[in-house]
Write a protein that holds these residues in place. Sequence first.
Motif, PDB file in Angstrom:
ATOM      1  N   GLU A 177      65.140  21.907 -14.077  1.00 51.35           N
ATOM      2  CA  GLU A 177      63.618  23.153 -13.688  1.00 51.35           C
ATOM      3  C   GLU A 177      63.765  23.748 -13.934  1.00 51.35           C
ATOM      4  O   GLU A 177      62.168  24.512 -15.068  1.00 51.35           O
ATOM      5  CB  GLU A 177      63.996  23.264 -12.431  1.00 51.35           C
ATOM      6  N   LEU A 178      64.619  24.442 -15.126  1.00 43.12           N
ATOM      7  CA  LEU A 178      64.454  25.698 -15.943  1.00 43.12           C
ATOM      8  C   LEU A 178      64.412  25.112 -17.516  1.00 43.12           C
ATOM      9  O   LEU A 178      64.705  26.411 -18.043  1.00 43.12           O
ATOM     10  CB  LEU A 178      65.588  26.310 -15.386  1.00 43.12           C
ATOM     11  N   ASN A 179      64.684  24.361 -18.084  1.00 46.69           N
ATOM     12  CA  ASN A 179      64.946  23.660 -18.739  1.00 46.69           C
ATOM     13  C   ASN A 179      65.860  24.375 -19.379  1.00 46.69           C
ATOM     14  O   ASN A 179      65.383  24.592 -20.501  1.00 46.69           O
ATOM     15  CB  ASN A 179      63.290  23.911 -19.932  1.00 46.69           C
ATOM     16  N   VAL A 180      66.736  24.085 -19.134  1.00 44.70           N
ATOM     17  CA  VAL A 180      68.042  25.099 -19.921  1.00 44.70           C
ATOM     18  C   VAL A 180      69.035  23.965 -19.802  1.00 44.70           C
ATOM     19  O   VAL A 180      69.473  22.882 -19.476  1.00 44.70           O
ATOM     20  CB  VAL A 180      68.760  26.622 -18.898  1.00 44.70           C
ATOM     21  N   SER A 181      70.148  24.437 -20.421  1.00 45.33           N
ATOM     22  CA  SER A 181      71.564  23.163 -20.553  1.00 45.33           C
ATOM     23  C   SER A 181      71.974  23.201 -19.159  1.00 45.33           C
ATOM     24  O   SER A 181      72.403  24.182 -18.012  1.00 45.33           O
ATOM     25  CB  SER A 181      71.977  24.199 -22.063  1.00 45.33           C
ATOM     26  N   VAL A 182      72.231  22.313 -18.726  1.00 43.79           N
ATOM     27  CA  VAL A 182      73.325  21.988 -17.402  1.00 43.79           C
ATOM     28  C   VAL A 182      74.298  22.854 -18.451  1.00 43.79           C
ATOM     29  O   VAL A 182      75.717  23.358 -16.582  1.00 43.79           O
ATOM     30  CB  VAL A 182      73.495  20.429 -17.283  1.00 43.79           C
ATOM     31  N   GLU A 183      74.875  22.666 -19.017  1.00 49.69           N
ATOM     32  CA  GLU A 183      76.598  23.301 -18.777  1.00 49.69           C
ATOM     33  C   GLU A 183      76.393  25.235 -18.658  1.00 49.69           C
ATOM     34  O   GLU A 183      77.003  25.095 -17.892  1.00 49.69           O
ATOM     35  CB  GLU A 183      76.807  23.482 -20.942  1.00 49.69           C
ATOM     36  N   ASP A 184      75.144  25.703 -18.296  1.00 52.12           N
ATOM     37  CA  ASP A 184      75.093  26.941 -18.102  1.00 52.12           C
ATOM     38  C   ASP A 184      74.708  26.834 -16.497  1.00 52.12           C
ATOM     39  O   ASP A 184      74.986  28.255 -15.577  1.00 52.12           O
ATOM     40  CB  ASP A 184      74.187  28.229 -18.652  1.00 52.12           C
ATOM     41  N   VAL A 185      75.046  26.036 -15.752  1.00 52.87           N
ATOM     42  CA  VAL A 185      74.118  26.082 -14.599  1.00 52.87           C
ATOM     43  C   VAL A 185      75.297  25.813 -12.850  1.00 52.87           C
ATOM     44  O   VAL A 185      76.601  25.045 -13.643  1.00 52.87           O
ATOM     45  CB  VAL A 185      73.308  24.560 -13.713  1.00 52.87           C
ATOM     46  N   ARG A 186      75.634  26.431 -12.421  1.00 53.80           N
ATOM     47  CA  ARG A 186      77.034  26.482 -11.562  1.00 53.80           C
ATOM     48  C   ARG A 186      76.345  26.566 -10.022  1.00 53.80           C
ATOM     49  O   ARG A 186      75.055  27.590  -9.949  1.00 53.80           O
ATOM     50  CB  ARG A 186      77.757  27.872 -11.443  1.00 53.80           C
ATOM     51  N   GLY A 187      77.076  25.727  -9.563  1.00 53.51           N
ATOM     52  CA  GLY A 187      76.523  25.763  -8.295  1.00 53.51           C
ATOM     53  C   GLY A 187      77.609  25.104  -7.312  1.00 53.51           C
ATOM     54  O   GLY A 187      78.598  24.629  -7.335  1.00 53.51           O
ATOM     55  N   PHE A 188      77.166  24.953  -5.640  1.00 52.56           N
ATOM     56  CA  PHE A 188      78.027  24.407  -4.993  1.00 52.56           C
ATOM     57  C   PHE A 188      77.638  23.671  -3.434  1.00 52.56           C
ATOM     58  O   PHE A 188      76.298  23.757  -3.263  1.00 52.56           O
ATOM     59  CB  PHE A 188      79.181  25.661  -4.336  1.00 52.56           C
ATOM     60  N   VAL A 189      77.952  22.308  -3.698  1.00 56.90           N
ATOM     61  CA  VAL A 189      77.307  21.642  -1.547  1.00 56.90           C
ATOM     62  C   VAL A 189      78.388  21.350  -1.145  1.00 56.90           C
ATOM     63  O   VAL A 189      79.728  20.814  -1.983  1.00 56.90           O
ATOM     64  CB  VAL A 189      77.038  20.622  -2.714  1.00 56.90           C
ATOM     65  N   LEU A 190      77.867  21.863   0.487  1.00 55.02           N
ATOM     66  CA  LEU A 190      79.367  22.073   0.798  1.00 55.02           C
ATOM     67  C   LEU A 190      79.403  21.208   1.732  1.00 55.02           C
ATOM     68  O   LEU A 190      78.004  19.955   1.630  1.00 55.02           O
ATOM     69  CB  LEU A 190      79.323  23.358   1.711  1.00 55.02           C
ATOM     70  N   GLY A 191      80.260  20.409   2.722  1.00 51.63           N
ATOM     71  CA  GLY A 191      79.460  19.665   3.613  1.00 51.63           C
ATOM     72  C   GLY A 191      79.889  17.762   4.530  1.00 51.63           C
ATOM     73  O   GLY A 191      80.535  17.624   2.946  1.00 51.63           O
ATOM     74  N   GLY A 192      79.360  17.700   4.961  1.00 52.07           N
ATOM     75  CA  GLY A 192      79.292  15.827   4.653  1.00 52.07           C
ATOM     76  C   GLY A 192      78.803  15.626   3.353  1.00 52.07           C
ATOM     77  O   GLY A 192      77.768  16.269   2.746  1.00 52.07           O
ATOM     78  N   HIS A 193      79.286  14.051   3.402  1.00 57.81           N
ATOM     79  CA  HIS A 193      77.890  13.525   2.293  1.00 57.81           C
ATOM     80  C   HIS A 193      76.959  12.594   2.965  1.00 57.81           C
ATOM     81  O   HIS A 193      77.221  11.377   2.777  1.00 57.81           O
ATOM     82  CB  HIS A 193      79.246  12.736   1.557  1.00 57.81           C
ATOM     83  N   GLY A 194      75.729  14.038   3.092  1.00 59.42           N
ATOM     84  CA  GLY A 194      74.635  13.074   3.931  1.00 59.42           C
ATOM     85  C   GLY A 194      73.987  13.443   3.473  1.00 59.42           C
ATOM     86  O   GLY A 194      73.778  14.792   3.527  1.00 59.42           O
ATOM     87  N   ASP A 195      72.895  13.730   4.113  1.00 55.73           N
ATOM     88  CA  ASP A 195      71.775  14.124   3.943  1.00 55.73           C
ATOM     89  C   ASP A 195      71.550  15.624   4.567  1.00 55.73           C
ATOM     90  O   ASP A 195      70.792  16.114   4.750  1.00 55.73           O
ATOM     91  CB  ASP A 195      70.069  13.603   5.091  1.00 55.73           C
ATOM     92  N   ASP A 196      72.010  15.799   4.818  1.00 52.64           N
ATOM     93  CA  ASP A 196      72.194  16.941   5.434  1.00 52.64           C
ATOM     94  C   ASP A 196      73.412  18.093   5.372  1.00 52.64           C
ATOM     95  O   ASP A 196      74.087  19.163   5.605  1.00 52.64           O
ATOM     96  CB  ASP A 196      72.401  17.449   7.440  1.00 52.64           C
ATOM     97  N   MET A 197      74.499  17.803   3.693  1.00 51.37           N
ATOM     98  CA  MET A 197      74.703  18.230   3.068  1.00 51.37           C
ATOM     99  C   MET A 197      74.633  20.043   3.648  1.00 51.37           C
ATOM    100  O   MET A 197      72.954  19.331   3.210  1.00 51.37           O
ATOM    101  CB  MET A 197      75.588  17.885   1.738  1.00 51.37           C
ATOM    102  N   VAL A 198      74.820  20.421   2.041  1.00 50.91           N
ATOM    103  CA  VAL A 198      74.879  22.098   2.468  1.00 50.91           C
ATOM    104  C   VAL A 198      74.348  22.395   0.894  1.00 50.91           C
ATOM    105  O   VAL A 198      75.808  23.273   0.369  1.00 50.91           O
ATOM    106  CB  VAL A 198      75.873  22.848   3.612  1.00 50.91           C
ATOM    107  N   PRO A 199      73.264  22.105   0.281  1.00 55.92           N
ATOM    108  CA  PRO A 199      73.689  23.360  -0.879  1.00 55.92           C
ATOM    109  C   PRO A 199      73.803  24.831  -1.591  1.00 55.92           C
ATOM    110  O   PRO A 199      72.835  24.992  -0.137  1.00 55.92           O
ATOM    111  CB  PRO A 199      72.299  22.442  -2.019  1.00 55.92           C
ATOM    112  N   LEU A 200      74.991  25.455  -1.600  1.00 53.85           N
ATOM    113  CA  LEU A 200      74.210  26.759  -0.937  1.00 53.85           C
ATOM    114  C   LEU A 200      74.190  27.671  -2.308  1.00 53.85           C
ATOM    115  O   LEU A 200      74.567  27.782  -3.462  1.00 53.85           O
ATOM    116  CB  LEU A 200      76.274  26.915  -1.408  1.00 53.85           C
ATOM    117  N   VAL A 201      72.583  27.749  -1.993  1.00 51.54           N
ATOM    118  CA  VAL A 201      71.428  28.799  -2.474  1.00 51.54           C
ATOM    119  C   VAL A 201      71.772  30.030  -3.601  1.00 51.54           C
ATOM    120  O   VAL A 201      72.473  30.663  -4.814  1.00 51.54           O
ATOM    121  CB  VAL A 201      70.439  28.558  -2.341  1.00 51.54           C
TER     122      VAL A 201
END
Length: 314
Positions: free
Chosen positions: A164-188
């Motif tokens: 989306e930002l056209n930046v290096s993946v190395e600089d992106v940090r995030g977290f996805v919580l929850g079960g491994h299903g379609d209602d998992m919770v990416p923590l914006v």
Amino acid sequence: MAIRRKKLSVIGAGFTGATTALMLAQKELGDVVLLDIPQLENPTKGKALDMLEASPVQGFDSNIIGTSNYEDTANSDIVIITAGIARKPGMSRDDLVNTNAGIMKSVCENVKKYSPESIVIILSNPVDAMTYVAYQTLGFPKNRVIGQSGVLDTARYCTFIAQELNVSVEDVRGFVLGGHGDDMVPLVRYSNVGGIPIEKLIPADRIEAIVQRTRTGGGEIVNLLGNGSAYYAPAASLVQMTEAIVKDKKRILPAIALLEGEYGYDNLFMGVPTILGGDGIEKVFELELTAEEKTALDKSADSVRNVIKVVEGN
Ligand SMILES: NC(=O)c1ccc[n+]([C@@H]2O[C@H](COP(=O)([O-])OP(=O)(O)OC[C@H]3O[C@@H](n4cnc5c(N)ncnc54)[C@H](O)[C@@H]3O)[C@@H](O)[C@H]2O)c1
Ligand SMILES: O=C(O)C[C@H](O)C(=O)O
């Protein structure tokens, strides 16, 4: 005392298992034993030999063998379980539960017998419930039974943010919580690019689109492949977790852990931020969540519980 290489067994020599075996060897994390069912013994030996013959070209000294005999896996330090069926277009991961629960039990009985001191990482789907089945069957302490979902889900989320930002993946940090299903919770709220919160860089509607694409990221690949599910990024995720353990790196990675009160859930396996090191899951982090995030996580936890009920009914 002589120093020996780690012994890493990968159970299931299909797309994810074989890819994981090769990546483990390429990174020289240990010697690799790749195991599949007796009917597939020769193809499994063939895959392992083919990988080994790449070693002079790529310059790695890990040994790789293929087998259908659990004696060859004896005293593994880490066992990675990828055995089971994968979904096809039109299926959910939960549709795999009955078949894969049976496979998981039989695999874990052998792991318990031959590698009682091992740390076990589960990939087979539905992975939160399969990690629960593995824990029940193995009888190992909770730090040694770990499921893989969050590293992969977070990798997808970070890929889409970097695109989306056209930046290096190395600089992106995030977290996805929850079960491994379609209602998992990416923590914006906990996601940033080079330390800058993504909410300062990406409009809300685009963030929402990235969150949705992450949630259905597995299905996107299933639909494109047509006859199986993702394996390159899942294998890379297993290898990152294995490396954290083998090298006692104490990395903070999301993993499926047994929750005993954390986040308000009891006796539930689900994806949460953890410290992964030489003892497996060395700590579960409890993050502060907003009411909205907690509601989303509760929904995801309910989905995991519903699948576990199916397993317990068997
Ligand atoms: N958790 C995740 O993030 C994630 C990611 C990718 C795949 N998966 C899951 O991993 C599993 C494997 O996926 P795949 O693409 O490698 O599938 P695959 O069909 O290519 O390979 C599975 C292998 O397991 C073997 N197997 C079946 N029963 C066995 C047993 N009792 N003992 C040993 N081996 C056995 C099969 O013979 C096959 O070779 C699937 O359940 C898939 O849904 C999970
Ligand atoms: O989607 C699947 O069925 C496989 C795996 O869980 C994935 O997320 O790629």
